[in-house]
Design a protein around this motif. Structure first.
Motif, PDB file in Angstrom:
ATOM      1  N   LEU A  38       1.971 -13.955   7.966  1.00  0.00           N
ATOM      2  CA  LEU A  38       2.381 -15.271   7.247  1.00  0.00           C
ATOM      3  C   LEU A  38       1.308 -16.478   7.349  1.00  0.00           C
ATOM      4  O   LEU A  38       1.516 -17.205   6.409  1.00  0.00           O
ATOM      5  CB  LEU A  38       3.811 -15.849   7.910  1.00  0.00           C
ATOM      6  N   LYS A  39       0.617 -16.342   8.147  1.00  0.00           N
ATOM      7  CA  LYS A  39      -0.612 -17.656   8.293  1.00  0.00           C
ATOM      8  C   LYS A  39      -1.294 -17.304   7.282  1.00  0.00           C
ATOM      9  O   LYS A  39      -1.984 -18.471   6.769  1.00  0.00           O
ATOM     10  CB  LYS A  39      -0.969 -17.314   9.766  1.00  0.00           C
ATOM     11  N   ASP A  40      -1.661 -16.140   6.892  1.00  0.00           N
ATOM     12  CA  ASP A  40      -2.731 -15.887   5.630  1.00  0.00           C
ATOM     13  C   ASP A  40      -2.395 -14.576   5.057  1.00  0.00           C
ATOM     14  O   ASP A  40      -3.314 -13.771   5.267  1.00  0.00           O
ATOM     15  CB  ASP A  40      -4.226 -16.316   6.049  1.00  0.00           C
ATOM     16  N   GLU A  41      -1.413 -14.754   4.393  1.00  0.00           N
ATOM     17  CA  GLU A  41      -1.338 -13.171   3.667  1.00  0.00           C
ATOM     18  C   GLU A  41      -2.318 -12.867   2.830  1.00  0.00           C
ATOM     19  O   GLU A  41      -2.673 -11.495   2.791  1.00  0.00           O
ATOM     20  CB  GLU A  41       0.308 -13.291   3.150  1.00  0.00           C
ATOM     21  N   ALA A  42      -2.834 -13.969   1.912  1.00  0.00           N
ATOM     22  CA  ALA A  42      -3.535 -13.456   1.131  1.00  0.00           C
ATOM     23  C   ALA A  42      -4.849 -12.740   1.706  1.00  0.00           C
ATOM     24  O   ALA A  42      -5.375 -11.888   1.074  1.00  0.00           O
ATOM     25  CB  ALA A  42      -4.271 -14.781   0.394  1.00  0.00           C
ATOM     26  N   LYS A  43      -5.312 -12.941   2.881  1.00  0.00           N
ATOM     27  CA  LYS A  43      -6.643 -12.667   3.607  1.00  0.00           C
ATOM     28  C   LYS A  43      -5.988 -11.129   3.943  1.00  0.00           C
ATOM     29  O   LYS A  43      -7.022 -10.337   3.468  1.00  0.00           O
ATOM     30  CB  LYS A  43      -6.893 -13.414   4.788  1.00  0.00           C
ATOM     31  N   SER A  44      -5.062 -10.851   4.516  1.00  0.00           N
ATOM     32  CA  SER A  44      -4.570  -9.613   4.998  1.00  0.00           C
ATOM     33  C   SER A  44      -4.542  -8.735   3.724  1.00  0.00           C
ATOM     34  O   SER A  44      -4.912  -7.521   3.849  1.00  0.00           O
ATOM     35  CB  SER A  44      -3.232  -9.728   5.600  1.00  0.00           C
ATOM     36  N   ALA A  45      -3.942  -9.215   2.744  1.00  0.00           N
ATOM     37  CA  ALA A  45      -4.008  -8.339   1.568  1.00  0.00           C
ATOM     38  C   ALA A  45      -5.237  -8.207   0.825  1.00  0.00           C
ATOM     39  O   ALA A  45      -5.309  -6.967   0.445  1.00  0.00           O
ATOM     40  CB  ALA A  45      -2.878  -9.328   0.384  1.00  0.00           C
ATOM     41  N   SER A  46      -6.073  -9.055   0.732  1.00  0.00           N
ATOM     42  CA  SER A  46      -7.315  -8.886   0.255  1.00  0.00           C
ATOM     43  C   SER A  46      -8.293  -7.723   1.287  1.00  0.00           C
ATOM     44  O   SER A  46      -8.935  -6.786   0.646  1.00  0.00           O
ATOM     45  CB  SER A  46      -8.152 -10.153   0.297  1.00  0.00           C
ATOM     46  N   ASP A  47      -7.983  -7.838   2.556  1.00  0.00           N
ATOM     47  CA  ASP A  47      -8.662  -6.946   3.426  1.00  0.00           C
ATOM     48  C   ASP A  47      -8.122  -5.537   3.174  1.00  0.00           C
ATOM     49  O   ASP A  47      -8.810  -4.554   3.156  1.00  0.00           O
ATOM     50  CB  ASP A  47      -8.303  -7.229   4.921  1.00  0.00           C
ATOM     51  N   TYR A  48      -6.788  -5.381   3.055  1.00  0.00           N
ATOM     52  CA  TYR A  48      -6.137  -4.094   2.721  1.00  0.00           C
ATOM     53  C   TYR A  48      -6.496  -3.524   1.370  1.00  0.00           C
ATOM     54  O   TYR A  48      -7.060  -2.411   1.127  1.00  0.00           O
ATOM     55  CB  TYR A  48      -4.861  -4.216   2.685  1.00  0.00           C
ATOM     56  N   ALA A  49      -6.692  -4.582   0.281  1.00  0.00           N
ATOM     57  CA  ALA A  49      -7.092  -4.209  -0.996  1.00  0.00           C
ATOM     58  C   ALA A  49      -8.401  -3.419  -1.130  1.00  0.00           C
ATOM     59  O   ALA A  49      -8.652  -2.370  -1.853  1.00  0.00           O
ATOM     60  CB  ALA A  49      -7.107  -5.350  -1.945  1.00  0.00           C
ATOM     61  N   LYS A  50      -9.487  -3.932  -0.171  1.00  0.00           N
ATOM     62  CA  LYS A  50     -10.949  -3.343  -0.271  1.00  0.00           C
ATOM     63  C   LYS A  50     -10.678  -1.889   0.578  1.00  0.00           C
ATOM     64  O   LYS A  50     -11.843  -1.095   0.206  1.00  0.00           O
ATOM     65  CB  LYS A  50     -11.788  -4.371   0.890  1.00  0.00           C
ATOM     66  N   THR A  51      -9.641  -1.239   0.981  1.00  0.00           N
ATOM     67  CA  THR A  51      -9.561  -0.135   1.667  1.00  0.00           C
ATOM     68  C   THR A  51      -8.897   0.757   0.702  1.00  0.00           C
ATOM     69  O   THR A  51      -8.787   2.121   0.952  1.00  0.00           O
ATOM     70  CB  THR A  51      -9.048   0.034   2.865  1.00  0.00           C
ATOM     71  N   ASP A  52      -8.087   0.231  -0.252  1.00  0.00           N
ATOM     72  CA  ASP A  52      -7.345   0.986  -1.298  1.00  0.00           C
ATOM     73  C   ASP A  52      -8.116   1.243  -2.602  1.00  0.00           C
ATOM     74  O   ASP A  52      -8.386   0.273  -3.434  1.00  0.00           O
ATOM     75  CB  ASP A  52      -5.888   0.228  -1.538  1.00  0.00           C
ATOM     76  N   ALA A  53      -8.703   2.561  -2.993  1.00  0.00           N
ATOM     77  CA  ALA A  53      -9.285   2.723  -4.232  1.00  0.00           C
ATOM     78  C   ALA A  53      -9.025   2.344  -5.144  1.00  0.00           C
ATOM     79  O   ALA A  53      -9.386   1.991  -6.273  1.00  0.00           O
ATOM     80  CB  ALA A  53      -9.697   4.136  -3.990  1.00  0.00           C
ATOM     81  N   THR A  54      -7.252   2.579  -5.482  1.00  0.00           N
ATOM     82  CA  THR A  54      -6.877   2.427  -6.728  1.00  0.00           C
ATOM     83  C   THR A  54      -6.587   0.946  -6.905  1.00  0.00           C
ATOM     84  O   THR A  54      -6.947   0.370  -7.992  1.00  0.00           O
ATOM     85  CB  THR A  54      -5.176   2.812  -6.583  1.00  0.00           C
ATOM     86  N   VAL A  55      -6.235   0.152  -5.831  1.00  0.00           N
ATOM     87  CA  VAL A  55      -6.049  -1.408  -5.912  1.00  0.00           C
ATOM     88  C   VAL A  55      -7.457  -1.908  -6.464  1.00  0.00           C
ATOM     89  O   VAL A  55      -7.502  -2.792  -7.274  1.00  0.00           O
ATOM     90  CB  VAL A  55      -5.585  -1.829  -4.481  1.00  0.00           C
ATOM     91  N   THR A  56      -8.311  -1.368  -5.788  1.00  0.00           N
ATOM     92  CA  THR A  56      -9.856  -2.047  -5.988  1.00  0.00           C
ATOM     93  C   THR A  56     -10.274  -1.700  -7.362  1.00  0.00           C
ATOM     94  O   THR A  56     -10.636  -2.551  -8.112  1.00  0.00           O
ATOM     95  CB  THR A  56     -10.991  -1.496  -5.051  1.00  0.00           C
ATOM     96  N   ASN A  57      -9.926  -0.463  -7.805  1.00  0.00           N
ATOM     97  CA  ASN A  57     -10.208   0.010  -9.166  1.00  0.00           C
ATOM     98  C   ASN A  57      -9.526  -0.850 -10.178  1.00  0.00           C
ATOM     99  O   ASN A  57     -10.228  -1.203 -11.445  1.00  0.00           O
ATOM    100  CB  ASN A  57     -10.061   1.349  -9.574  1.00  0.00           C
TER     101      ASN A  57
END
Length: 281
Positions: A18-37
């Motif tokens: 909740l403090k910074d979901e955008a950062k947590s989500a961005s970090d996650y996105a970098k590990t998900d090939a589909t999201v990154t693509n």
């Protein structure tokens, strides 16, 4: 490799993100090939998408845009997507206006700059502003992260709680809550209903039951909305939502007529075989 934090309780993980979901989500996105693509493709093509028809022809871009608004489930409903993109959302006859669906309306308003014909390039594309493109990517990453959280048993509920917190607004009506399946699931749970069994009921009955427990003060501030989300997570800790068999009206009201905790949630008490007949008689 997933970047989802492990070892924290759902409530602790929720408070951390909740403090910074955008950062947590961005970090996650970098590990998900589909999201990154998909996001990379969208960012590259955005400047060339100047009409509703162009957006609808670009599968990856449309996936990102719809996902950012929590509307990924309607991507294959071509006619609906076209209506939302091309109809004036302020027109009371438009699909978004008649639906009362807050997410549909927000989406329609965001892309009102597209030519209403759905084919001509608009004078000002919604993607002409880089900040708009960045915002869409951030929202898409957040929704993707929330979906990933829901997919893991150890973090189930956290994604819904985060979505609820960033989507729920003060003054949101019961109808608006019911038009969003995730918001409704959180409210159903906090209200004491099992979402799977609750879904067996028709819309009018669902609305009647939600109105019985709806309290506008629960959503009167960001702090109260967060507390409500935490209540949802706390409930899941001692009453996890698992589906062992398809829901039915009989399972909802107690097929054998014996006392069932679910019955009390709906204000129904009965015994013997008269229960079902009393419901449908």
């Amino acid at each position: 490799m997933s970047s989802i934090i492990t070892g924290l309780s759902p409530v602790a993980l929720y408070e951390h993100d909740l403090k910074d979901e955008a950062k947590s989500a961005s970090d996650y996105a970098k590990t998900d090939a589909t999201v990154t693509n998909y996001t990379s493709s969208f960012e590259e093509d955005a400047v060339t998408i100047t009409s509703a028809s162009a957006l609808m022809k670009n599968y990856k871009a449309l996936s990102v845009v719809l996902g950012a608004y929590g509307l990924g489930s309607i991507q294959n409903s071509t006619a609906l997507v076209k209506d939302l993109l091309t109809q004036n959302p302020t027109d009371p006859k438009s699909v978004s206006a008649k639906s009362g669906n807050a997410a549909w309306t927000a989406f329609a308003k965001a892309f009102a700059a597209f030519d209403t014909s759905g084919s001509s390039a608009s004078t000002t594309s919604p993607f002409a502003d880089q900040s708009t493109v960045d915002s869409i990517v951030t929202k898409y990453d957040e929704k993707s992260y929330e979906t990933a959280l829901e997919a893991q048993q150890s973090t189930s509920g956290v994604g819904n709680a985060l979505y609820f917190t960033r989507t729920m607004t003060t003054g949101m009506t019961v109808d608006q809550i019911m038009s969003d399946s995730t918001l409704l699931k959180v409210v159903e749970t906090v209200s004491g209903y099992n979402p799977t069994q609750f879904g067996v009921l028709d819309y009018d009955e669902q609305k009647r039951l939600i109105e019985k427990t709806y309290n506008a003060s629960d959503f009167s501030s960001e702090a109260n909305i967060q507390k409500y989300a935490e209540r949802y997570l706390a409930i899941l800790q001692f009453n996890p939502q698992t589906v062992t068999q398809p829901a039915s009206l009989l399972s909802l009201y107690g097929s054998d007529g014996t006392s069932d905790p679910t019955l009390s949630l709906f204000g129904i008490t009965s015994s013997g075989n008269s229960l079902v007949s009393s419901l449908f008689g």
